[in-house]
Design an enzyme around this catalytic site. Structure first.
Site, PDB file in Angstrom:
ATOM      1  N   ASP A 239      -8.222  41.236   7.604  1.00  0.00           N
ATOM      2  CA  ASP A 239      -7.570  42.509   7.282  1.00  0.00           C
ATOM      3  C   ASP A 239      -7.121  43.216   8.541  1.00  0.00           C
ATOM      4  OD1 ASP A 239      -8.158  41.923   4.737  1.00  0.00           O
ATOM      5  OD2 ASP A 239      -9.675  43.490   4.449  1.00  0.00           O
TER       6      ASP A 239
ATOM      7  N   TYR B 247      -3.992  41.755   9.916  1.00  0.00           N
ATOM      8  CA  TYR B 247      -2.897  42.137   9.027  1.00  0.00           C
ATOM      9  C   TYR B 247      -2.447  43.570   9.345  1.00  0.00           C
ATOM     10  CZ  TYR B 247      -0.346  42.845   4.629  1.00  0.00           C
ATOM     11  OH  TYR B 247       0.619  43.113   3.685  1.00  0.00           O
ATOM     12  N   ASP B 248      -3.437  44.476   9.467  1.00  0.00           N
ATOM     13  CA  ASP B 248      -3.115  45.873   9.770  1.00  0.00           C
ATOM     14  C   ASP B 248      -2.396  45.998  11.105  1.00  0.00           C
ATOM     15  OD1 ASP B 248      -4.211  46.674   7.434  1.00  0.00           O
ATOM     16  OD2 ASP B 248      -6.149  47.241   8.285  1.00  0.00           O
TER      17      ASP B 248
ATOM     18  N   LYS C  99      -3.761  34.596 -21.123  1.00  0.00           N
ATOM     19  CA  LYS C  99      -3.199  35.874 -21.571  1.00  0.00           C
ATOM     20  C   LYS C  99      -4.003  36.988 -20.906  1.00  0.00           C
ATOM     21  CE  LYS C  99      -1.725  38.187 -25.790  1.00  0.00           C
ATOM     22  NZ  LYS C  99      -2.167  39.514 -25.340  1.00  0.00           N
TER      23      LYS C  99
ATOM     24  N   LYS D 151       3.017  27.698 -24.974  1.00  0.00           N
ATOM     25  CA  LYS D 151       4.466  27.868 -24.963  1.00  0.00           C
ATOM     26  C   LYS D 151       5.117  26.504 -24.796  1.00  0.00           C
ATOM     27  CE  LYS D 151       3.430  31.311 -21.684  1.00  0.00           C
ATOM     28  NZ  LYS D 151       3.732  32.104 -20.486  1.00  0.00           N
TER      29      LYS D 151
ATOM     30  N   LYS E 287      -6.074  34.086 -29.508  1.00  0.00           N
ATOM     31  CA  LYS E 287      -6.894  35.159 -28.937  1.00  0.00           C
ATOM     32  C   LYS E 287      -8.371  34.945 -29.194  1.00  0.00           C
ATOM     33  CE  LYS E 287      -5.199  39.403 -28.730  1.00  0.00           C
ATOM     34  NZ  LYS E 287      -4.507  40.668 -29.008  1.00  0.00           N
TER      35      LYS E 287
ATOM     36  N   CYS F  53     -30.960  72.157 -17.560  1.00  0.00           N
ATOM     37  CA  CYS F  53     -31.563  73.306 -16.883  1.00  0.00           C
ATOM     38  C   CYS F  53     -31.168  74.648 -17.491  1.00  0.00           C
ATOM     39  CB  CYS F  53     -31.224  73.284 -15.396  1.00  0.00           C
ATOM     40  SG  CYS F  53     -29.512  73.716 -15.049  1.00  0.00           S
TER      41      CYS F  53
ATOM     42  N   CYS G 142     -30.379  72.423 -10.496  1.00  0.00           N
ATOM     43  CA  CYS G 142     -30.522  71.732 -11.780  1.00  0.00           C
ATOM     44  C   CYS G 142     -31.454  70.536 -11.644  1.00  0.00           C
ATOM     45  CB  CYS G 142     -29.156  71.267 -12.246  1.00  0.00           C
ATOM     46  SG  CYS G 142     -29.204  70.286 -13.741  1.00  0.00           S
TER      47      CYS G 142
HETATM   48 ZN   LIG Z   1     -28.131  71.756 -14.964  1.00  0.00          ZN
END
Ligand SMILES: [Zn+2]
Length: 671
Positions: free
Chosen positions: A33, A36-37, A115, A291, A315, A412, A432
């Site tokens: 990577d 590439y960058d 598919k 197909k 399917k 809470c 909380c």
């Molecule tokens: Zn809370």
């Protein structure tokens, strides 16, 4: 612009296109990577010096311009018909008999294609240049989503290679690969947002974004499965399999194991074998498509009013079940987001008993119009949590009870507020108890401080018993050992293991501690970048927003969030207590062991590991001198295969790459 610079620019763009093709079409990354960058950065540099040389197909031009205000409608030159489908093998044989009859005894072959469960798209290339991307819409007219599709890396902006057609509509699916989908959801969770539930729906949502920059970084992908217009037609083969090969050479990704067979039996065999592999693919596939391979035969067969006569989808049954909604629980996340969860009568789905299903958010509850007492259809797709997909209205009892949005936090009692966008509710209290439990569980998780035995149940018990309130409290628990051991189902041995785990976690690097602190927007990789940049917590705490912005990958929102977190006195106090308890607050210099057991090796990890997390295995390989890559290629030296290793294992065996299991891997890390 000098000739040399011009030549360099063209060469770099070609090089990037070739790397894209290798990566997206052949799944065979040829460079890191970072390299590439670097190429991309150099292109950007040259283009900044010579803006007149910027072309629309330059890899720097994936996102540009202002957000859209809406989508234009476009008419499809060749309609995008849907495909007839069946769940029944006998109907495939009937389909085959119709083909035989219509082709009057001519030999024919089936192309058997996957598919992919995505969003249908037509990409138009004129003289090799991407000029239009349109959704299927109603088949005759769709939406122009060119700007968004340009932002998807596996959609080539220009077709490369030779014999590129004058005009081609490439038909296929935009989909969200599972790993990218999970990674994006992790990011959302780290940001305090609710995760997306379903990759296909989330893909549709992404393509409807008016701002293409929001599409970048989500990791959507494209896979082709057919062609609309193609000009000049006579230049191209009659066989679609051969055409697929050409498309690959132009940089178009297609399902890799597409096959051509001469009989319906062989086609059905492929479908049945595939249904067992589909879980290992890394993306959702909901069936196979048969197909006719020959274009001329397709023309002879023609269309019905709705479907082409030359193809049919086989399917796989969706993993759905029917149950009754008993109640809705409200769960409070670590940043206060309140999400509704269905509690239902147990139902069998994909071989497991399921009692809960996701309702995501209150918009979803209202959209489904789901009420307590309703009969509901739940679906489980891949590894994703089951979700409620619809209500069977005919079965609604008279006393079905609507689900109301809570006005106070169910944990809470504090007031709740609507999130921006209005989809989520959030508890407003920082005290909380539910949020606290979530945050403490997160702190102990194996991706953060990795404290053995400190799962959600134990954390809840510790909080309820008044033994911990914040994460610094873990480190004084050894003084309350007897009280910990007195917790229900805890016992002496588990207490010792847990307290030993707490002790061990003190040695974790700063990157893990930063990730564990629940700073909004800070996930694992950002925490690592920050820790490696500043090297100790004092430097992080005293960093200005400008200094934070210098870290790779840190933007305005994130810098402000980190800054605000450490400005807060209560948080500074927690850090002080962690430090006093002996928790490490520094980041070791990154070193790789040039003599380690993996020195110089390129390693891939696949399948399910029992002892190690995937991240941990990657860390070990890198710290012991190896390089981790995601896909198998000729350059791979070693594959670590856990259980349920799928296609990567097969590929490694084919290429003669050494394969070891997890226990052998662990043995080598210790050698
Ligand atoms: Zn809370």
């Amino acid at each position: 612009m000098s000739d040399d610079a011009h030549k360099e620019l063209n060469r770099l763009r070609d090089e990037i296109r070739e790397h894209d093709r290798r990566y997206y079409v052949l799944a065979d990354a040829s460079i890191s990577d970072r390299e590439y960058d670097r190429l991309l950065e150099r292109v950007r540099e040259l283009e900044t010096q010579h803006p007149e040389r910027i072309t629309p197909d330059s890899p720097t031009q994936r996102v540009g311009g202002e957000p859209l205000t809406g989508f234009e409608h476009v008419e499809h030159a060749v309609p995008m018909l849907s495909v007839d489908n069946t769940y029944d093998e006998s109907q495939l044989r009937e389909f085959d008999q119709r083909i035989q009859k219509r082709l009057e005894g001519d030999a024919y072959a089936y192309l058997v294609d996957a598919k992919i469960d995505g969003v249908a798209i037509s990409l138009t290339y004129e003289d090799g240049l991407l000029t239009l991307a349109a959704t299927r819409g109603d088949g005759a007219t769709g939406d122009d989503v060119t700007a968004n599709c340009r932002a998807i890396q596996s959609v080539p902006l220009r077709l490369s290679g030779s014999n590129v057609p004058k005009l081609i509509d490439i038909r296929g699916e935009i989909y969200w690969p599972r790993a990218a989908f999970d990674a994006y959801n992790e990011q959302r969770i780290a940001n305090g947002e609710a995760p997306f539930a379903n990759p296909r729906n989330a893909t549709t949502g992404t393509l409807k974004q008016l701002d293409p920059s929001k599409v970048v970084g989500r990791g959507l992908a494209f896979s082709a499965h057919g062609v609309g217009r193609l000009e000049p037609l006579d230049d191209f083969p009659d066989s679609n399999l051969e055409l697929y090969e050409l498309m690959r050479s132009w940089g178009i990704a297609l399902y890799r194991n597409v096959q051509c067979v001469n009989s319906i039996d062989a086609a059905i065999d492929i479908c049945n074998a595939f249904s067992k592999q589909r879980a290992t693919l890394g993306y959702e596939v909901d069936g196979m498509v048969l197909k006719i391979d020959s274009r001329k035969q397709r023309e002879r067969l023609g269309f019905t009013s709705r479907y082409p006569r030359w193809c049919i989808a086989y399917k796989y049954e969706a993993e759905q079940g029917e149950s009754v909604l008993l109640d809705v629980d409200f769960q409070v996340g670590k940043l206060g987001t309140i999400t509704p969860r269905a509690r239902m009568e147990p139902v069998q789905l994909a071989g497991t008993t399921v009692r809960h299903a996701s309702l995501h958010n209150f918009d979803q509850v209202e959209r489904l119009d789901v009420r307590i007492g309703d009969t509901i259809i739940v679906e489980k797709a891949g590894e994703i949590i089951p979700q409620v997909v619809r209500v069977v209205i005919e079965k609604r009892p008279k006393n079905a009870k609507p689900i109301e949005r809570p006005t106070i936090c169910p944990a809470c009692g504090s007031s709740v507020e609507q999130d921006e966008g209005g989809v989520y509710l959030r508890c407003t209290s920082i005290d909380c108890v539910a949020q606290r439990k979530e945050r403490l569980t997160y702190f102990c998780h194996r991706d953060q401080m990795d404290i053995e035995g400190a799962g959600k149940v134990l954390i809840e018990q510790l909080v309820d018993a008044g033994l911990i309130k914040d994460c610094a409290d873990f480190y004084s628990l050894h003084q309350k050992r007897d009280q910990v051991a007195a917790i229900e189902r805890m016992g002496e041995q588990s207490t010792d293991n847990f307290l030993a785990g707490v002790e061990t976690s003190k040695q974790k690097p700063l990157s893990k501690l930063l990730a564990a602190l629940n700073i909004r927007f800070v996930g694992g990789s950002t925490a690592t970048a920050i820790a490696e940049h500043f090297e100790n917590i004092d430097a992080v705490m005293s960093a200005s927003i400008e200094e934070l912005l210098e870290v790779d990958g840190v933007g305005d929102e994130l810098a402000a969030s980190v800054h605000a977190f450490f400005e807060n006195r209560a948080n500074r106090d927690v850090i002080r207590r962690l430090r006093d308890a002996g928790v490490n607050v520094t980041q070791p210099k990154k070193t790789t062991d040039a003599k380690g057991p993996f020195a110089g090796l390129t390693v891939v990890v696949t399948g399910t590991l029992e002892e190690l997390t995937r991240n941990k295995a990657h860390e070990l390989i890198e710290s012991l001198g190896g390089t981790v890559t995601k896909s198998i290629s000729k350059k791979t030296d070693l594959l670590v295969a856990g259980t349920k290793a799928g296609s990567k294992l097969a590929k490694a065996e084919k290429l003669g790459v050494e394969v070891i299991d997890e226990s052998e891997f662990i043995r080598r890390t210790n050698s």
